[in-house]
Design an enzyme around this catalytic site. Structure first.
Site, PDB file in Angstrom:
ATOM      1  N   LYS A   1       0.853  -1.197   0.000  1.00  0.00           N
ATOM      2  CA  LYS A   1       0.000   0.000   0.000  1.00  0.00           C
ATOM      3  C   LYS A   1       0.887   1.244   0.000  1.00  0.00           C
ATOM      4  O   LYS A   1       1.888   1.296   0.730  1.00  0.00           O
ATOM      5  CB  LYS A   1      -0.885  -0.026   1.251  1.00  0.00           C
ATOM      6  CG  LYS A   1      -1.933   1.081   1.338  1.00  0.00           C
ATOM      7  CD  LYS A   1      -2.789   0.911   2.616  1.00  0.00           C
ATOM      8  CE  LYS A   1      -3.905   1.945   2.680  1.00  0.00           C
ATOM      9  NZ  LYS A   1      -4.758   1.754   3.893  1.00  0.00           N
TER      10      LYS A   1
ATOM     11  N   SER B   1      -9.557   1.729   2.805  1.00  0.00           N
ATOM     12  CA  SER B   1      -8.640   2.499   2.002  1.00  0.00           C
ATOM     13  C   SER B   1      -7.599   1.654   1.281  1.00  0.00           C
ATOM     14  O   SER B   1      -6.960   2.142   0.352  1.00  0.00           O
ATOM     15  CB  SER B   1      -7.918   3.503   2.896  1.00  0.00           C
ATOM     16  OG  SER B   1      -7.147   2.822   3.873  1.00  0.00           O
TER      17      SER B   1
ATOM     18  N   SER C   1     -10.269  -0.430   7.058  1.00  0.00           N
ATOM     19  CA  SER C   1      -9.592  -0.399   5.758  1.00  0.00           C
ATOM     20  C   SER C   1      -8.869  -1.664   5.337  1.00  0.00           C
ATOM     21  O   SER C   1      -8.348  -1.734   4.233  1.00  0.00           O
ATOM     22  CB  SER C   1      -8.591   0.758   5.724  1.00  0.00           C
ATOM     23  OG  SER C   1      -9.256   1.987   5.618  1.00  0.00           O
TER      24      SER C   1
END
Lengths: 452, 452
Positions: free
Chosen positions: A80, A149, A173
């Site tokens: 990420k 996210s 998330s």
């Protein structure tokens, strides 16, 4: 025949260790898969083919000269884009960070490399890991949100673009996008994995986690990433067990507490029915299942979570937001502005609510190995202006309990559904062993349709 | 000949254990001493002669029937009136708590009773342990403040009204009055002693501590009171060593870091000169003494302390203050109102400042056993509208390091001066051993004049 890009972490590590495939061959298979699906799914912020291939080549060289350097030797991981990666741009998908090239790895990334993993590239996050919708698409149905996210990490895992990826959870998330995309999402105990070198959302909530296709893989990843780091004030000094061994060893069915209150009030009919069916299957297979009566008010905790998150986010962004307010998207801007308007007494009362909730939950969980809830209120909503509702994750993130989401079936509309399991703090061995038992009992593995 | 009321904790415990004095005889001596000085010094909120004598009688009975029940068998302790005492009024010297009779003991009080101690009575605290001046008088000079907030516990100890007493420190409420009255004040590491059942000032700062006349006594009291308590969210699970053994064992001189920056900028000339003289004496006796260069800004930390304290106090009192604002004194009222006006982002930034300070201090202290500073900016000020300046204590309270204040001499005006020692978190063994060495080397024991 299985394509290399379909290998799990455990399989890929074994194939490489036993020289049935090279790290470069695996990398090439993943890259061609990535190139094929990227126009449809938008998984990557940065995918540098040359850098990745050269790391895989180096991994093969080391393997041949000195043998495997760790349990993940040669295994590619999607990261990420809020994790610092040495020499590789880290943007948090925000103009504020654009062009930022860290001079060091996040501790968790460094530990993965030490375990032999190869960083494949940087995956799409929502802006600053908040709620502004990402370009990433849900592989099950592009009209539905992929969740966030950690959007790129979840979708790339479902689409077989990497065998494991990294996410982070401040509200929901990791487990929410894991469930929306039909993969395994693990959020360990707050304090288990160092957050040093990861762009923060809210210090008292941010917890790093992983996406994998199996519980075994989640255990392998956690074993590599967990451990004390003096650079993270919340980092636990507790010893790190071999979580892989925990997954292997469990034979007997777990004691499962089903939390219906709050969750069944919010979940839609299909999710409730599906969860009840899943619980029945687990009970018939021998799990001791009981309803959990909680003295605790989840709604109040959600309010406390909102205060903690917005205030801490406002503190994180205080200077940048004052200087460049127009470089913030509407959702993250709303978060920061809400935090700026909050009085300190409310924040302290939110901390108290969290402490009480944690104490109540620690007591409630004592009679069980794990607590079970649906993973999400609904399957991934048909709404690309949102990343979905994190309310089934936020309570566990707020109190720091470890949680895992497992795919448990498909909705009538053909979207993944999941169950969320929680264990007591630092009881990831129990969590993973029970999750492995559930995974084996349910026998659900979800593969999305090919994007077109 | 020594009067019983002059015995230290160690002496009293030994005399009782070896049946050279009974708990009742000791109690009677202390009560007659207490009655003699009380009109001058105003130490007590509640001193119930019958209750205390009956507890002492019971202590003698148990000793005769079953032998000593703990290392403090029969030793009387004065308890600051913010500690819950089962069946005995606990007022925090506030109209809000007037008439409140707890149904249970504070964990620390219960542990003292388990160690054999006898609770003598409840001592004067400033209102809600904040800064409104108390009725208590300084035995060295009644025109000078006794300090606060643990005023009665500090003065009663100096005046030989009990051999040990309990205080609490949120800014400087143990070590400052200890120094102003010429006794030993110990504030252990944040998390070492449970705060459960003690009226809070500010949760992230409040630390319980003790007043004694010797370092050995401080070690005995800490051993009895330390330990994990699930009822206090900040309570440490670290094992509790026998601190008394640590005090006995130290032979070699400690490595002392002298923190002159900040402290010498604030201290008056006499305090600076006295501290330099004291450091010289320690160095000549063999201590390795060096100046500590700190990257850390103590002034910023004091600002952070103020934010943390006022905000948390405002949260503690939110409901009562809304309902009964006129039942609050001007100082505590100012604290609460300051907290109510503080934005949450400031509170979170104060937490960050504290974390950074703690990390910097943990690094700075590594080269030493202890850090040394003057205990106070000046001796007890000639000003009964204040309880003095806590700024030499607040940094250590804020970062949670254990500290001890030792009497080190008298000012020209005949008031006690002290040195403050600090050790790394949970290094009370090191702190107490070094303090014992300093105490022996300095050979200063201060006895105030008889009140008249």
């Amino acid at each position: 025949m299985t394509e290399p890009y379909e290998l799990t972490v455990a399989q890929a590590a074994r194939e490489i260790r036993e020289r049935r495939i090279s790290a470069v061959e695996l990398a090439e298979s993943l890259l061609s898969r990535a190139d094929a699906v990227e126009p449809h799914l938008r998984i990557w912020v940065t995918l540098d083919h040359e850098r990745f291939l050269s790391a895989a080549k180096e991994s093969d060289r080391v393997l041949n000269e000195r043998g495997p350097q760790g349990p993940l030797h040669g295994v590619p991981v999607g990261v990420k884009d809020i994790y610092y990666t040495e020499g590789q741009e880290t943007t948090a998908c925000s103009p504020i960070y654009a062009g930022f090239v860290p001079s060091y790895d996040a501790t968790s990334v460094a530990m993965l490399r030490q375990a032999g993993a190869v960083i494949m590239g940087k995956t799409v996050t929502t802006e600053f890991a908040c709620g502004d919708p990402p370009p990433t698409r849900n592989p099950w149905n592009a009209a539905h949100t992929p969740g966030g996210s950690s959007s790129g990490s979840a979708v790339g895992l479902a689409a077989r673009v990497f065998p494991a990826s990294l996410g982070s959870q401040t509200a929901g998330s990791v487990l929410r996008p894991a469930s929306y995309n039909g993969v395994v999402g693990l959020k360990p105990t707050f304090g288990r994995i160092s957050r040093y070198g990861v762009v923060p959302v809210a210090w008292s909530l941010d917890t790093l986690g992983t996406f994998t296709r199996t519980v075994e893989d989640a255990a392998l990843m956690l074993t590599a990433m967990a451990g004390h780091d003096p650079q993270d004030f919340s980092s636990s000094k507790l010893p790190v067990p071999d979580f892989g061994a925990a997954v292997d060893s469990q034979q007997s069915p777990p004691r499962i507490g089903v939390v219906r209150k709050f969750f069944y009030e919010r979940a839609d009919e299909e999710v409730k029915k599906h969860t009840e069916g899943t619980v029945d299957r687990l009970a018939r297979a021998g799990a001791a299942v009981d309803d959990v009566k909680l003295p605790t008010d989840f709604e109040t905790l959600l309010a406390a979570h909102r205060v903690l998150m917005t205030v801490e986010a406002a503190a994180v962004h205080e200077q940048d937001f004052a200087a460049r307010p127009d470089d913030y998207g509407p959702n993250v801007r709303g978060v920061i502005e809400a935090g700026m308007l909050t009085p300190a007494v409310s924040y302290v009362q939110a901390q108290r609510i969290r402490r009480r909730f944690r104490r109540d939950m620690e007591e409630a969980i004592q009679a069980f190995d794990i607590l079970l809830t649906p993973s999400t209120v609904t399957p991934a909503p048909r709404d690309l202006t949102t990343t979905g509702d994190p309310s089934f994750q936020s309570p566990w993130t707020t109190c720091g309990f470890p949680t895992i989401s497992l795919p448990s079936g498909l909705s009538e509309s053909g979207l993944p559904l999941g169950i969320q399991l929680a264990a007591a703090p630092f009881q990831e061995e129990t969590l993973l062993a029970a999750a492995r038992w559930c995974e084996r009992t349910l026998g659900v593995a979800l593969v999305p349709p090919e994007p077109a």
